[in-house]
Design a protein around this motif. Structure first.
Motif, PDB file in Angstrom:
ATOM      1  N   VAL A 105       0.870  -1.126   0.124  1.00  0.00           N
ATOM      2  CA  VAL A 105      -0.029   0.031  -0.084  1.00  0.00           C
ATOM      3  C   VAL A 105       0.921   1.448  -0.142  1.00  0.00           C
ATOM      4  O   VAL A 105       0.519   2.192  -0.716  1.00  0.00           O
ATOM      5  CB  VAL A 105      -1.212   0.014   1.236  1.00  0.00           C
ATOM      6  N   GLY A 106       1.945   1.220   0.762  1.00  0.00           N
ATOM      7  CA  GLY A 106       2.818   2.482   0.813  1.00  0.00           C
ATOM      8  C   GLY A 106       3.462   2.750  -0.587  1.00  0.00           C
ATOM      9  O   GLY A 106       3.567   3.774  -0.933  1.00  0.00           O
ATOM     10  N   THR A 126      -4.452   6.400  -4.985  1.00  0.00           N
ATOM     11  CA  THR A 126      -5.179   7.233  -4.082  1.00  0.00           C
ATOM     12  C   THR A 126      -5.745   6.384  -2.840  1.00  0.00           C
ATOM     13  O   THR A 126      -5.942   5.323  -3.148  1.00  0.00           O
ATOM     14  CB  THR A 126      -6.494   8.173  -4.589  1.00  0.00           C
ATOM     15  N   LEU A 127      -6.518   7.064  -1.898  1.00  0.00           N
ATOM     16  CA  LEU A 127      -6.858   6.266  -0.728  1.00  0.00           C
ATOM     17  C   LEU A 127      -8.032   5.641  -1.411  1.00  0.00           C
ATOM     18  O   LEU A 127      -8.332   4.331  -0.959  1.00  0.00           O
ATOM     19  CB  LEU A 127      -7.410   7.103   0.384  1.00  0.00           C
ATOM     20  N   ALA A 172      -8.848   1.275  -1.161  1.00  0.00           N
ATOM     21  CA  ALA A 172     -10.123   0.942  -0.796  1.00  0.00           C
ATOM     22  C   ALA A 172     -10.874  -0.006  -1.405  1.00  0.00           C
ATOM     23  O   ALA A 172     -11.242  -0.968  -1.024  1.00  0.00           O
ATOM     24  CB  ALA A 172     -10.925   1.958  -0.278  1.00  0.00           C
ATOM     25  N   ALA A 173     -10.646   0.039  -2.831  1.00  0.00           N
ATOM     26  CA  ALA A 173     -11.290  -0.510  -3.811  1.00  0.00           C
ATOM     27  C   ALA A 173     -10.593  -2.033  -3.978  1.00  0.00           C
ATOM     28  O   ALA A 173     -11.057  -2.932  -4.018  1.00  0.00           O
ATOM     29  CB  ALA A 173     -11.279  -0.036  -5.044  1.00  0.00           C
ATOM     30  N   ARG A 199     -12.914   3.943   2.497  1.00  0.00           N
ATOM     31  CA  ARG A 199     -11.894   4.723   2.401  1.00  0.00           C
ATOM     32  C   ARG A 199     -11.587   5.147   3.757  1.00  0.00           C
ATOM     33  O   ARG A 199     -10.524   5.496   4.156  1.00  0.00           O
ATOM     34  CB  ARG A 199     -12.495   6.012   1.595  1.00  0.00           C
ATOM     35  N   GLN A 200     -12.583   5.509   4.569  1.00  0.00           N
ATOM     36  CA  GLN A 200     -12.302   5.567   6.092  1.00  0.00           C
ATOM     37  C   GLN A 200     -11.318   4.727   6.850  1.00  0.00           C
ATOM     38  O   GLN A 200     -10.481   5.127   7.463  1.00  0.00           O
ATOM     39  CB  GLN A 200     -13.616   6.013   6.951  1.00  0.00           C
ATOM     40  N   ALA A 201     -11.505   3.578   6.387  1.00  0.00           N
ATOM     41  CA  ALA A 201     -10.902   2.282   7.076  1.00  0.00           C
ATOM     42  C   ALA A 201      -9.564   2.361   6.456  1.00  0.00           C
ATOM     43  O   ALA A 201      -8.357   2.163   7.394  1.00  0.00           O
ATOM     44  CB  ALA A 201     -11.504   0.963   6.863  1.00  0.00           C
ATOM     45  N   VAL A 202      -9.253   2.898   5.273  1.00  0.00           N
ATOM     46  CA  VAL A 202      -7.768   2.773   4.650  1.00  0.00           C
ATOM     47  C   VAL A 202      -7.090   4.065   5.278  1.00  0.00           C
ATOM     48  O   VAL A 202      -5.937   3.959   5.623  1.00  0.00           O
ATOM     49  CB  VAL A 202      -8.105   3.062   3.244  1.00  0.00           C
TER      50      VAL A 202
END
Length: 240
Positions: free
Chosen positions: A81-82, A90-91, A95-96, A102-105
């Motif tokens: 992810v980094g 993007t976040l 998330a997808a 997106r909030q969890a990410v």
């Protein structure tokens, strides 16, 4: 994210194959841990296979292996992810890919992108290596006029980093030694996915320029500062 490369969820046959592969891998290491060859079914009167004690030991061993896999998977997810964020994801993209909100990410990975400024960090040991297949031939702490060419590439710098980075920081044995001001239009793709930077003036910054940039908040590090090598090896972006 590029329109040409879109991740997709694994289909059911792929998930089944992945599960089978993980089971085989976990059993392999569980057998090593127990010194047994466990079977999925307990022994019967007519079965010379493993007994209840052996099966219990093997199952606990495999649970231990899966716990290790769980931790390794979490660290690899964070690493990937980094890297994706550093390469313009993007976040919402993350998330997808992870099938979460997106909030969890943002809660789990938000610390991977702190601030809107970035410097290119190059970490190396205080030594010289020779690579006949490399156009630079010698890389590392070569010294003299060759040092700039050694420092400038080649690095897997993402599009966002190339667009925003204004400085490159070179650390040797965990301590910052040189800093360059970058020409934002001077990146050259020397190999597929790997780039060379161009320093302003083709040289490293002097002490006065570094002090001015640091004082203006354009640099997070100065020569002499600690800068240990982190995950990702010799190259990493540092957001600040």
């Amino acid at each position: 994210m590029s329109d040409e490369v879109e991740p997709r969820p694994l289909e059911e046959p792929e998930r089944d194959a992945l599960q089978a592969g993980l089971d085989d891998l976990a059993w392999t290491f569980a057998k090593r841990a127990t010194g047994l060859a466990p079977d999925d079914q307990p022994a019967t009167v007519d079965d010379a296979g493993p007994g209840e004690d052996e099966i219990r030991a093997a199952r606990l061993a495999r649970a231990t292996v899966y716990k290790q896999i769980e931790g390794l998977a979490a660290s690899r997810i964070r690493l990937d992810v980094g890297q994706a964020l550093e390469h313009s994801a993007t976040l919402d993209d993350v998330a997808a890919a992870l099938c979460v909100s997106r909030q969890a990410v943002a809660k789990r990975f938000g610390d991977l992108r702190r601030g809107e400024r970035v410097v290119v960090v190059i970490s190396r040991r205080d030594r010289v290596r020779e690579y006949p297949a490399d156009s630079r031939v010698r890389v590392g702490e070569v010294g003299g006029p060759e040092q700039y060419d050694s420092d400038r590439g080649v690095w897997p710098a993402g599009r966002r980093v190339r667009a925003k980075a204004r400085h490159a920081v070179v650390a040797v044995d965990g301590v910052v030694r040189r800093i360059y001001a970058l020409d934002p239009d001077g990146w050259r793709e020397a190999e597929t996915g790997k780039w060379e930077f161009t320093a302003v003036g083709g040289r490293e910054l002097d002490a006065a320029d570094i002090a001015a940039a640091y004082g203006a908040g354009e640099l997070p590090l100065r020569p002499g500062d600690s800068c240990p090598t982190r995950a990702g090896g010799a190259y990493r972006p540092c957001w600040f």
